[in-house]
Design a protein around this motif. Structure first.
Motif, PDB file in Angstrom:
ATOM      1  N   GLY A  41       0.785  -1.229   0.000  1.00  7.71           N
ATOM      2  CA  GLY A  41       0.000   0.000   0.000  1.00  7.71           C
ATOM      3  C   GLY A  41       0.814   1.275   0.000  1.00  7.71           C
ATOM      4  O   GLY A  41       0.257   2.367   0.138  1.00  7.71           O
ATOM      5  N   LYS A  42       2.125   1.123  -0.175  1.00 10.43           N
ATOM      6  CA  LYS A  42       2.981   2.312  -0.168  1.00 10.43           C
ATOM      7  C   LYS A  42       3.848   2.339  -1.415  1.00 10.43           C
ATOM      8  O   LYS A  42       4.009   1.344  -2.114  1.00 10.43           O
ATOM      9  CB  LYS A  42       3.883   2.312   1.066  1.00 10.43           C
ATOM     10  N   GLY A  43       4.409   3.509  -1.693  1.00  8.71           N
ATOM     11  CA  GLY A  43       5.360   3.601  -2.773  1.00  8.71           C
ATOM     12  C   GLY A  43       6.738   3.146  -2.322  1.00  8.71           C
ATOM     13  O   GLY A  43       6.996   3.004  -1.119  1.00  8.71           O
ATOM     14  N   PHE A 102      15.001   0.089 -13.187  1.00  6.39           N
ATOM     15  CA  PHE A 102      14.712  -0.725 -12.008  1.00  6.39           C
ATOM     16  C   PHE A 102      14.740  -2.206 -12.345  1.00  6.39           C
ATOM     17  O   PHE A 102      14.405  -2.625 -13.467  1.00  6.39           O
ATOM     18  CB  PHE A 102      13.320  -0.384 -11.462  1.00  6.39           C
TER      19      PHE A 102
ATOM     20  N   ARG B   9      -6.552   7.471  -4.707  1.00  4.38           N
ATOM     21  CA  ARG B   9      -5.763   6.270  -4.404  1.00  4.38           C
ATOM     22  C   ARG B   9      -6.235   5.083  -5.218  1.00  4.38           C
ATOM     23  O   ARG B   9      -5.430   4.203  -5.546  1.00  4.38           O
ATOM     24  CB  ARG B   9      -5.836   5.950  -2.911  1.00  4.38           C
ATOM     25  N   TYR B  35       5.607   6.871 -13.059  1.00  4.55           N
ATOM     26  CA  TYR B  35       5.986   5.488 -13.316  1.00  4.55           C
ATOM     27  C   TYR B  35       4.724   4.637 -13.393  1.00  4.55           C
ATOM     28  O   TYR B  35       3.753   4.886 -12.705  1.00  4.55           O
ATOM     29  CB  TYR B  35       6.844   4.921 -12.185  1.00  4.55           C
ATOM     30  N   GLN B  37       3.604   0.722 -12.554  1.00  2.00           N
ATOM     31  CA  GLN B  37       4.045  -0.496 -11.882  1.00  2.00           C
ATOM     32  C   GLN B  37       3.031  -1.600 -12.124  1.00  2.00           C
ATOM     33  O   GLN B  37       1.908  -1.541 -11.645  1.00  2.00           O
ATOM     34  CB  GLN B  37       4.234  -0.269 -10.381  1.00  2.00           C
ATOM     35  N   LEU B  43       9.552  -1.351 -12.546  1.00  4.00           N
ATOM     36  CA  LEU B  43       8.896  -0.052 -12.689  1.00  4.00           C
ATOM     37  C   LEU B  43       9.248   0.521 -14.051  1.00  4.00           C
ATOM     38  O   LEU B  43      10.399   0.525 -14.469  1.00  4.00           O
ATOM     39  CB  LEU B  43       9.379   0.928 -11.616  1.00  4.00           C
ATOM     40  N   LEU B  88      -0.592   0.043 -11.079  1.00  5.83           N
ATOM     41  CA  LEU B  88      -0.372   1.064 -10.047  1.00  5.83           C
ATOM     42  C   LEU B  88       0.473   2.173 -10.671  1.00  5.83           C
ATOM     43  O   LEU B  88       1.540   1.909 -11.227  1.00  5.83           O
ATOM     44  CB  LEU B  88       0.362   0.459  -8.840  1.00  5.83           C
ATOM     45  N   LEU B  90       2.639   5.400 -10.105  1.00  9.40           N
ATOM     46  CA  LEU B  90       3.404   6.038  -9.046  1.00  9.40           C
ATOM     47  C   LEU B  90       3.958   7.373  -9.518  1.00  9.40           C
ATOM     48  O   LEU B  90       4.486   7.490 -10.620  1.00  9.40           O
ATOM     49  CB  LEU B  90       4.577   5.148  -8.629  1.00  9.40           C
ATOM     50  N   PRO B 107       2.224   7.178  -2.712  1.00 12.71           N
ATOM     51  CA  PRO B 107       1.675   5.840  -2.463  1.00 12.71           C
ATOM     52  C   PRO B 107       1.064   5.201  -3.698  1.00 12.71           C
ATOM     53  O   PRO B 107       0.777   4.003  -3.695  1.00 12.71           O
ATOM     54  CB  PRO B 107       0.600   6.093  -1.408  1.00 12.71           C
TER      55      PRO B 107
END
Lengths: 112, 114
Positions: A41-43, A102, B9, B35, B37, B43, B88, B90, B107
């Motif tokens: 739930g976080k970056g 990455f 979110r 980014y 994900q 990423l 996701l 980011l 987040p």
């Protein structure tokens, strides 16, 4: 193109054991190697980084080593704790460039 | 808290909708990033803005349109998305636009395209 290979994709260790994650990069001009930790739930959040003029760096239970000749760098976590459970990403970039490459990530499970 | 906030979110949108993702950084940084994900993939850098100027556009489809009105705010406008765009998203910021600096991530926005 440029890429970063990361192994293993999943790692399970017992609390108190050590964990090692390895990465290989392809761009020989890379000179900055950060490691990020991503919790649910976080970056991603930076935990340690190393630049190419240094072979090893340590911060408490975390250490990173760099072998420029082999284009390898590794993350070492000692005395693992359950709160170390997360996904870890290695990355590589170069001074003056805008792109960070990455790895695909390693999911670390630390069993209590 | 990393100093980078993202809204919403979570977002569910149909393929014909238009929506926008918002990112705000409170760190006084000069560079901001988007980014993507996806599960079990690295990423993927989409866009980089340095001093409000786009400096990197990583072959992203035109259905994604970034906007950086000032160094604290970054938007990603979405239209006519495909199911494979579900991921996701980011946002990150850094002191400078060059990659050899720590990036601070928000987040993320969990996007589902139906």
């Amino acid at each position: 193109g440029e890429n970063v290979e990361q192994h293993p994709s999943t790692l399970s260790v017992q609390e108190g054991d050590s964990a090692v994650i390895k990465c290989t990069y392809s761009d020989s001009a890379s000179n900055y190697f950060p490691w990020y930790k991503q919790e649910l739930g976080k970056g991603p959040q930076l935990i340690i980084d190393i630049r190419s003029n240094v072979g090893e760096k340590k911060d408490q239970r975390i250490a990173v080593t760099l072998n420029k000749t082999a284009k390898h760098f590794s993350l070492h976590i000692t005395e693992t704790q359950p709160e170390d459970s997360a996904v870890y990403f290695c990355a590589a970039s170069r001074t003056g460039g805008f792109k960070t490459i990455f790895g695909a990530g390693t999911r670390l499970f630390v069993k209590a | 808290e990393t100093g980078v906030t993202q809204t919403p979110r979570h977002l569910v949108m149909g393929m014909t909708n238009k929506k926008s993702l918002k990112c705000e950084q409170h760190l006084g940084h000069n560079a901001m990033y988007w980014y993507k994900q996806s599960a079990k993939k690295p990423l993927e850098l989409m866009f980089v803005y340095s001093l409000e100027e786009r400096v990197e556009n990583n072959s992203v489809p035109s259905r994604f349109s970034p906007e950086c009105p000032n160094s604290s705010h970054l938007f990603l406008h979405l239209h006519t998305l495909q199911p494979e765009d579900s991921a996701l998203y980011l946002c990150a910021s850094s002191q400078e636009g060059y990659a050899a600096y720590e990036q601070y991530f928000g987040p993320g926005t969990r996007l589902t395209v139906t």
